[in-house]
Design a protein around this motif. Structure first.
Motif, mmCIF file in Angstrom:
data_model
loop_
_atom_site.group_PDB
_atom_site.id
_atom_site.type_symbol
_atom_site.label_atom_id
_atom_site.label_comp_id
_atom_site.label_asym_id
_atom_site.label_seq_id
_atom_site.Cartn_x
_atom_site.Cartn_y
_atom_site.Cartn_z
ATOM 1 N N ASP A 1 0.796 -1.234 0.000
ATOM 2 C CA ASP A 1 0.000 0.000 0.000
ATOM 3 C C ASP A 1 0.827 1.283 0.000
ATOM 4 O O ASP A 1 0.275 2.372 -0.135
ATOM 5 C CB ASP A 1 -0.939 0.013 1.206
ATOM 6 C CG ASP A 1 -1.988 -1.077 1.122
ATOM 7 O OD1 ASP A 1 -2.367 -1.454 -0.005
ATOM 8 O OD2 ASP A 1 -2.433 -1.563 2.183
ATOM 9 N N VAL A 2 2.137 1.186 0.151
ATOM 10 C CA VAL A 2 2.992 2.376 0.223
ATOM 11 C C VAL A 2 3.171 2.974 -1.168
ATOM 12 O O VAL A 2 3.548 2.291 -2.107
ATOM 13 C CB VAL A 2 4.360 2.036 0.850
ATOM 14 C CG1 VAL A 2 5.302 3.229 0.763
ATOM 15 C CG2 VAL A 2 4.182 1.586 2.288
ATOM 16 N N LYS B 1 -7.461 12.091 7.996
ATOM 17 C CA LYS B 1 -8.739 11.364 8.028
ATOM 18 C C LYS B 1 -8.682 10.126 7.151
ATOM 19 O O LYS B 1 -9.277 9.110 7.461
ATOM 20 C CB LYS B 1 -9.856 12.255 7.458
ATOM 21 C CG LYS B 1 -10.705 12.951 8.436
ATOM 22 C CD LYS B 1 -11.930 13.475 7.678
ATOM 23 C CE LYS B 1 -12.280 14.855 8.102
ATOM 24 N NZ LYS B 1 -13.497 15.355 7.463
ATOM 25 N N ILE B 2 -7.991 10.242 6.015
ATOM 26 C CA ILE B 2 -8.001 9.200 4.987
ATOM 27 C C ILE B 2 -6.681 8.434 4.925
ATOM 28 O O ILE B 2 -6.660 7.212 4.858
ATOM 29 C CB ILE B 2 -8.289 9.829 3.608
ATOM 30 C CG1 ILE B 2 -9.636 10.556 3.620
ATOM 31 C CG2 ILE B 2 -8.245 8.781 2.511
ATOM 32 C CD1 ILE B 2 -9.863 11.457 2.419
ATOM 33 N N GLU B 3 -5.592 9.160 4.902
ATOM 34 C CA GLU B 3 -4.281 8.543 4.689
ATOM 35 C C GLU B 3 -3.818 7.724 5.892
ATOM 36 O O GLU B 3 -4.151 8.031 7.028
ATOM 37 C CB GLU B 3 -3.226 9.617 4.416
ATOM 38 C CG GLU B 3 -3.439 10.333 3.118
ATOM 39 C CD GLU B 3 -2.307 11.298 2.812
ATOM 40 O OE1 GLU B 3 -1.138 10.941 3.016
ATOM 41 O OE2 GLU B 3 -2.615 12.413 2.360
ATOM 42 N N LEU C 1 12.019 7.386 8.953
ATOM 43 C CA LEU C 1 11.472 7.116 7.630
ATOM 44 C C LEU C 1 9.957 7.089 7.750
ATOM 45 O O LEU C 1 9.407 6.418 8.624
ATOM 46 C CB LEU C 1 11.982 5.769 7.104
ATOM 47 C CG LEU C 1 11.525 5.392 5.697
ATOM 48 C CD1 LEU C 1 12.147 6.326 4.670
ATOM 49 C CD2 LEU C 1 11.904 3.946 5.398
ATOM 50 N N VAL C 2 9.277 7.852 6.883
ATOM 51 C CA VAL C 2 7.820 7.910 6.882
ATOM 52 C C VAL C 2 7.329 7.407 5.533
ATOM 53 O O VAL C 2 7.833 7.821 4.488
ATOM 54 C CB VAL C 2 7.308 9.350 7.123
ATOM 55 C CG1 VAL C 2 5.792 9.393 7.121
ATOM 56 C CG2 VAL C 2 7.874 9.903 8.415
ATOM 57 N N MET C 3 6.355 6.512 5.573
ATOM 58 C CA MET C 3 5.754 5.968 4.355
ATOM 59 C C MET C 3 4.263 6.280 4.380
ATOM 60 O O MET C 3 3.643 6.242 5.442
ATOM 61 C CB MET C 3 5.994 4.452 4.292
ATOM 62 C CG MET C 3 7.479 4.105 4.181
ATOM 63 S SD MET C 3 7.875 2.433 4.707
ATOM 64 C CE MET C 3 8.118 2.669 6.467
ATOM 65 N N ALA C 4 3.699 6.592 3.208
ATOM 66 C CA ALA C 4 2.293 6.974 3.116
ATOM 67 C C ALA C 4 1.623 6.207 1.986
ATOM 68 O O ALA C 4 2.281 5.773 1.040
ATOM 69 C CB ALA C 4 2.176 8.475 2.856
ATOM 70 N N ASP C 5 0.304 6.073 2.090
ATOM 71 C CA ASP C 5 -0.434 5.298 1.082
ATOM 72 C C ASP C 5 -1.106 6.153 0.010
ATOM 73 O O ASP C 5 -1.872 5.639 -0.797
ATOM 74 C CB ASP C 5 -1.442 4.362 1.742
ATOM 75 C CG ASP C 5 -2.532 5.070 2.517
ATOM 76 O OD1 ASP C 5 -2.397 6.269 2.815
ATOM 77 O OD2 ASP C 5 -3.529 4.405 2.860
#
Length: 139
Positions: A29-30, A51-53, A116-120
């Motif tokens: 999902d990243v 709210k979503i991520e 380290l930051v990962m987002a969808d």
């Protein structure tokens, strides 16, 4: 609502050196990654949330304290909320999963720590960034 949790990593050491791994973290999902480095251990980044991520955090150098609060009403969140606190260390490749619906406050516990930051979601894919003053939830 989903709750945050740690996806445990591990390490193996032998005569060649050390290998850190996280065989349970699925990156399907990243969609993007970035790195955070605070200049001071007295600096807090936050409160920021989505709210979503969803986000995944991993300390790649040093250590971090991550505080999370679930938000009920994004236009006027309740103060004095239940706070969850996590510590991420770079000695193992632990990953903190932060579901949607949370705000975070980040503090480096050691100088030169890197997170380290990962987002969808990609930048601009959704408008979903909420920021609150650093002392908002202390009132």
């Amino acid at each position: 609502m989903e709750v945050p949790y740690i996806i445990k990593g591990g390490e193996h050491t032998d005569e060649r050196g050390q290998l850190c791994y996280n065989n349970d973290f699925n990156l399907t999902d990243v969609k993007r990654i970035y790195r955070i480095e605070n200049w001071s251990t007295r600096t807090f980044r936050g409160w920021q949330g989505h709210k979503i991520e969803r986000r995944w955090f991993s300390a790649v150098s040093g250590s971090f304290k991550i505080e999370l609060i679930a938000i009920d009403k994004w236009d006027n969140p309740a103060k004095g909320c239940n706070l969850s606190s996590f510590e991420l260390l770079s000695d193992k490749l632990d990953v903190l999963f932060i579901p949607n619906g949370y705000v975070s406050r980040i503090q480096a516990l050691e100088r030169s720590s890197k997170l380290l930051v990962m987002a969808d979601y990609l930048i601009g894919e959704v408008e979903d960034e909420y920021r609150f003053e650093i002392d908002y939830f202390n009132s």
